[in-house]
Every structure is written in structure tokens, then in C-alpha cells.
Design a protein around this motif. Structure first.
Motif, PDB file in Angstrom:
ATOM      1  N   ASN B 102      54.526  41.661  44.902  1.00 47.18           N
ATOM      2  CA  ASN B 102      53.407  42.134  43.870  1.00 47.18           C
ATOM      3  C   ASN B 102      52.271  41.290  44.276  1.00 47.18           C
ATOM      4  O   ASN B 102      50.980  41.790  44.232  1.00 47.18           O
ATOM      5  CB  ASN B 102      53.666  42.373  42.501  1.00 47.18           C
ATOM      6  CG  ASN B 102      54.074  41.091  42.018  1.00 47.18           C
ATOM      7  OD1 ASN B 102      54.704  40.087  42.323  1.00 47.18           O
ATOM      8  ND2 ASN B 102      53.577  41.071  40.541  1.00 47.18           N
ATOM      9  N   THR B 103      52.345  39.856  44.484  1.00 49.61           N
ATOM     10  CA  THR B 103      51.464  38.978  44.710  1.00 49.61           C
ATOM     11  C   THR B 103      50.681  39.122  45.970  1.00 49.61           C
ATOM     12  O   THR B 103      49.512  39.075  46.376  1.00 49.61           O
ATOM     13  CB  THR B 103      52.124  37.615  44.367  1.00 49.61           C
ATOM     14  OG1 THR B 103      52.599  37.582  43.110  1.00 49.61           O
ATOM     15  CG2 THR B 103      50.950  36.533  44.404  1.00 49.61           C
ATOM     16  N   SER B 104      51.863  39.259  47.084  1.00 53.21           N
ATOM     17  CA  SER B 104      51.047  39.533  48.498  1.00 53.21           C
ATOM     18  C   SER B 104      50.379  40.845  48.494  1.00 53.21           C
ATOM     19  O   SER B 104      49.122  40.884  48.991  1.00 53.21           O
ATOM     20  CB  SER B 104      52.479  39.956  49.486  1.00 53.21           C
ATOM     21  OG  SER B 104      52.653  38.766  50.236  1.00 53.21           O
ATOM     22  N   GLY B 105      50.591  41.827  47.645  1.00 56.23           N
ATOM     23  CA  GLY B 105      49.655  43.244  47.513  1.00 56.23           C
ATOM     24  C   GLY B 105      48.411  42.541  47.051  1.00 56.23           C
ATOM     25  O   GLY B 105      47.517  43.158  47.343  1.00 56.23           O
ATOM     26  N   ARG B 106      48.106  41.581  46.113  1.00 54.47           N
ATOM     27  CA  ARG B 106      46.779  41.276  45.851  1.00 54.47           C
ATOM     28  C   ARG B 106      46.053  40.734  47.032  1.00 54.47           C
ATOM     29  O   ARG B 106      44.898  40.811  47.152  1.00 54.47           O
ATOM     30  CB  ARG B 106      46.996  40.206  44.750  1.00 54.47           C
ATOM     31  CG  ARG B 106      47.576  40.659  43.304  1.00 54.47           C
ATOM     32  CD  ARG B 106      46.780  41.928  43.250  1.00 54.47           C
ATOM     33  NE  ARG B 106      46.957  42.627  41.940  1.00 54.47           N
ATOM     34  CZ  ARG B 106      46.092  42.284  40.954  1.00 54.47           C
ATOM     35  NH1 ARG B 106      45.047  41.648  40.686  1.00 54.47           N
ATOM     36  NH2 ARG B 106      46.548  42.798  39.512  1.00 54.47           N
ATOM     37  N   TYR B 107      46.673  39.897  47.615  1.00 55.39           N
ATOM     38  CA  TYR B 107      46.244  39.143  48.879  1.00 55.39           C
ATOM     39  C   TYR B 107      45.684  40.527  50.013  1.00 55.39           C
ATOM     40  O   TYR B 107      44.836  40.524  50.595  1.00 55.39           O
ATOM     41  CB  TYR B 107      46.964  38.227  49.685  1.00 55.39           C
ATOM     42  CG  TYR B 107      47.220  36.851  49.023  1.00 55.39           C
ATOM     43  CD1 TYR B 107      45.868  36.098  48.844  1.00 55.39           C
ATOM     44  CD2 TYR B 107      48.388  36.228  48.711  1.00 55.39           C
ATOM     45  CE1 TYR B 107      46.024  34.905  48.224  1.00 55.39           C
ATOM     46  CE2 TYR B 107      48.356  35.021  48.271  1.00 55.39           C
ATOM     47  CZ  TYR B 107      47.245  34.318  47.956  1.00 55.39           C
ATOM     48  OH  TYR B 107      47.342  33.132  47.555  1.00 55.39           O
ATOM     49  N   ALA B 108      46.585  41.402  50.073  1.00 51.94           N
ATOM     50  CA  ALA B 108      46.329  42.541  51.063  1.00 51.94           C
ATOM     51  C   ALA B 108      45.071  43.227  50.602  1.00 51.94           C
ATOM     52  O   ALA B 108      44.353  43.647  51.453  1.00 51.94           O
ATOM     53  CB  ALA B 108      47.549  43.496  51.283  1.00 51.94           C
TER      54      ALA B 108
END
Lengths: 270, 270
Positions: B102-108
């Protein structure tokens, strides 16, 4: 911050709790959205309500970058607020950075010097010269990803390299890097039994343990397998604390959740 | 941007050059420091002087974060300038991010949607669920670190896992991830002969190749071992181009260096 000061704080507060400040504007109480800086106002309220129960705060940079310049400003205000008002707190920029040497130096300066965090999380894939620039800073700490708490940890981290798992190879290798005494390690709580092996390699290092609570790890197991003579543990909880309520009582409810964890920790520390 | 549009641009410009916008205020021409936004003014001049010779620009986020909010604003202005004036350019946020799902989704979202880069570099250590959120974006690309150009690459990336080097295991494994057709890979030019093995695993993927020039890699060797039927190469140069001069002629001199590389590339492409 020197490690001794962190240990003293843990003993005084009877807590090795780290609170993750992963602020999502879709999850914070709606009344805060009317303020000029909802992210900072949320963090300030959470910090004011919980600072005596925890020893560390950890903003994850992804949640701030997601809001662009405003997010970065909120991150600056948050770390400044902590350093001004609660300088005893061990602050962690959960950034998971890493690049070739001179470029890693830029990240190190940004987080450890300019923003003045006590520590930053760093990814190991690019090896020695991608991590050493972070280790140069006196009284600062570099928290190296070893074994993370997500499912993808099994893709590479637990694969065998030289008859041992990659994450152990990472830890072993990192001990030889310059200023390795500034290293701490991320070890996910969802694999608490792995902590026993890790403690054989790094008996003295601090471990930052995510994955207790929302991700399913057990605090007792982490303590059992992970503690050392200087405690050596920081256990992180994010969502379980900061989103305990989305009402006007959010800070009070967050304190309630932090208190539960702190009380469990006090029992373990006794 | 679709890969076909990148290939068409390469054929039209006879260039597979990517220019790294790694802006260091200690290295840019002093007269720019008197402007309101020296980082952006520098980038704008470099871009205006070189855009017909290259097909891609790659700001490394470390150099922007090093200047805090001002740096982040300069990054926003730079990508906005590119998307407005040179939308044919393949833009790369060299961020080397990666976190739990879910955190990588923020970066993406931050890099691919809000800032609207065409691609972002991502570190593989945390595995599948740390990368797949980036792969969800249509017509966007995720450039996975495989074999980097620094000395530390030999610490872990070239270690044997399952009778093959870790970087090959990373590439093999990534082929099974959802939307893996959005993947490209970072492969350092300082190990050009490794490209031959890599091409056996991923004959069709684009490779982003740093390390030509300042870091010692040879363009001819990269072409020889790395090209595929759709060219499949982006070769990056940063310092060798953007710091060709620290005088008022910096943009002109940068064009001169870019032209040298473009002419070599045209010969290879012919």
C-alpha cells in the motif's frame, strides 16, 4: 542521538514503542481537512497525545511525497515540531533510500542533516557504497532493510546465498562497512522466530520491528526472540494507533491504543 | 508513453540518449544562483539546448530532496516543463523507491500520476508486492534495478542464488509479476558483457544503462551486447553532459557533449 540515550528513554518510559506517522488524507478525521495543513495538524495532535508512551516516531516518506510540495512541507514541520518540543524522541525517516555513493550522500544529508532526523531507513540492494554515505554521520543511525514484513520478502530476502539466506548475508556483510556501529536493522515481526538467528549475527544492534498489529505479528514473540541486554528493540505500530478513530476523539483514541501496547511492553520489560 | 512511441522517437532522432538531470548547486554556473529558481533555470536551459539530441530525461530525486521544499518545487516545475513543451520525451523519475504494497502505491501515484513521469526506477529487495503497485499504471513503465553500475553491485547483486546471480534471479522472478510488460531494467554499462546473459532472459525489454562516460563504460560494448530488434536501450549520461562547462556557455557546451554521443549512436544505429 546516542544509542545510550535511546536505551535510557526506553527504561524510563517502560516502552520501546515507535509510532508510524503514515498520514493518509482519506483516513484522517474529516474536520481536520478544513485546516491549512491537515497532515501536520493530525501529526501534532497524535504526537501531543502519545509522546509519553513511545520513544520514537517514524514518518514514512511515501505518504508525504504523495502530496507533493505540501506533503514535503508537512514532513518538514513534523520533524521540526518533534525536534523542538520532544527532542528525546528517536526520529526515523522511513525512506528506504539507496543509490550510488555520491547520490546516497545527497539523501543522507537531506534526512540526517537538513531535516535532522536521528535515523533513516536504507535499502541494501546496491551494496556498500550505497550505504556508507549514511553511516558517516556522527550520532545518527542507518536502519538497513534486512527482513521486511511483507509477502514479497520471500522473493529474494529468504533465498539461499552462500548456504544462508540473503538477509543474513546482508547483515553479515554490513558489519564490515565503515562506521557499521551506526547500523540498526529492519526485521519484520511476522517472522519473529527468525529473530533468534539474527541475534546470533548481531547480538548488540537495535532492531526496528514493523508488522506487529495490523500485519499480524506478536509482541511477545518479538520480545522473546529479539531482545538483548540493552533491550535492542523498537516495535512500530502505525495504522493500529493513528487511525483508532476518525472522529474528533482521534488523538484520545490513539493514546488509548498506544497505552495498551506500552502496558504490554512495561510487563515484558519488568 | 507506449514503448512503440519511444522506439519511433529513437529512430527519428537517431539517438537512444537519456540525459540525467542531477543538479548540484555547487556545480552549476554561478550566475544562475542569482535567479529565483536556479535548479529549474539550469534544467530548462539544458533541456532547450539538447532536446533534439536525446529521447529521455532522468532527474534523480536525491538531488532535489537535498534542497527540501525548494528542490521538490524545482522537480515539479521541471517535469511540468517537459510534459508541456517536449511531451515526446520519455521521462524517468530516478527515485529507486520500494516499500510494502500500500505504501509503494503511494510512491507510484506520486511519480506516475501526480508528477506524470512516464516511468520510475524501483528497487527489488522487498519483492513482488513492493513493485506491482507501480506496474498497474497503463502506458507507464517501472524500471527495476537489476545490475547497478557501482562497486557495491558485487556485494549482493552478483552473488549466487539458485546457481545464478541474484540480479538474474530478480529479472527472472519479475517476469511473473502482474503487468510485467510494463517493466524495464537498470543494467550498468560498467559490466557490458553481462548484457549478453541478460538478453537471453529478457530479449524484448528495454534496458536503462547508466555508467557510460564518467563511470567508465563503453557505448560500443553496450550496443554490441545489449541491443535488440527494437533497439531496447536507453543510455544515460549525466555529469559528462550537464557539467561540460560552468560558464555562461554551459548549455551550448552541454549540447556539444550530447551531440558527440548522439553522433556515435547514429553510427551504431545505421
Amino acid at each position: 542521538m546516542e544509542t545510550a540515550a535511546l536505551v535510557a528513554q526506553i527504561q524510563q518510559k517502560k516502552s520501546f514503542l515507535c509510532i508510524g506517522l503514515d498520514v493518509d488524507l482519506d483516513k484522517i478525521p474529516p474536520h481536520l481537512l478544513e485546516t491549512d495543513d491537515p497532515i501536520f495538524e493530525f501529526n501534532k495532535a497524535i504526537i501531543d497525545a502519545t509522546h509519553d508512551l513511545c520513544v520514537s516516531y517514524k514518518p514514512n516518506t511515501a505518504f508525504y511525497e504523495a502530496y507533493g510540495v505540501k506533503g514535503w512541507m508537512a514532513l518538514e514541520k513534523t520533524i521540526s515540531y518533534l525536534n523542538t518540543n520532544y527532542s528525546e524522541q528517536f526520529t526515523i525517516a522511513d525512506a528506504k533510500r539507496g543509490d550510488i555513493g555520491n547520490t546516497s550522500g545527497r539523501y543522507a544529508k537531506a534526512f540526517l542533516e537538513d531535516l535532522a532526523f536521528d535515523s533513516v531507513t536504507v535499502a541494501p540492494y546496491m551494496g556498500k557504497d550505497s550505504v556508507e554515505p549514511f553511516l558517516e554521520f556522527e550520532n545518527k543511525h542507518t536502519i538497513l532493510l534486512a527482513l521486511t514484513s511483507n509477502e514479497g520478502a520471500f522473493d529474494f530476502q529468504t533465498q539461499q546465498v552462500d548456504a544462508q539466506e540473503l538477509y543474513k548475508k546482508v547483515i553479515e556483510t554490513s558489519k564490515n562497512w565503515k562506521n557499521s556501529h551506526h547500523l540498526m536493522y529492519v526485521v519484520g515481526a511476522t517472522k519473529a522466530e527468525y529473530l533468534q538467528d539474527i541475534r546470533r549475527i548481531i547480538p548488540d544492534s537495535f532492531l526496528l520491528v514493523p508488522g506487529v498489529g495490523a500485519q499480524g505479528g506478536s509482541l511477545e514473540a518479538v520480545w522473546h526472540y529479539g531482545k538483548n541486554s540493552q533491550i535492542g528493540l523498537l516495535v512500530n505500530s502505525s495504522r493500529g494507533i493513528i487511525y483508532a478513530s476518525s472522529g474528533v476523539d482521534f488523538a484520545e483514541k490513539a493514546r488509548g491504543e498506544a497505552l495498551k501496547l506500552q502496558q504490554q511492553m512495561a510487563t515484558l520489560l519488568a
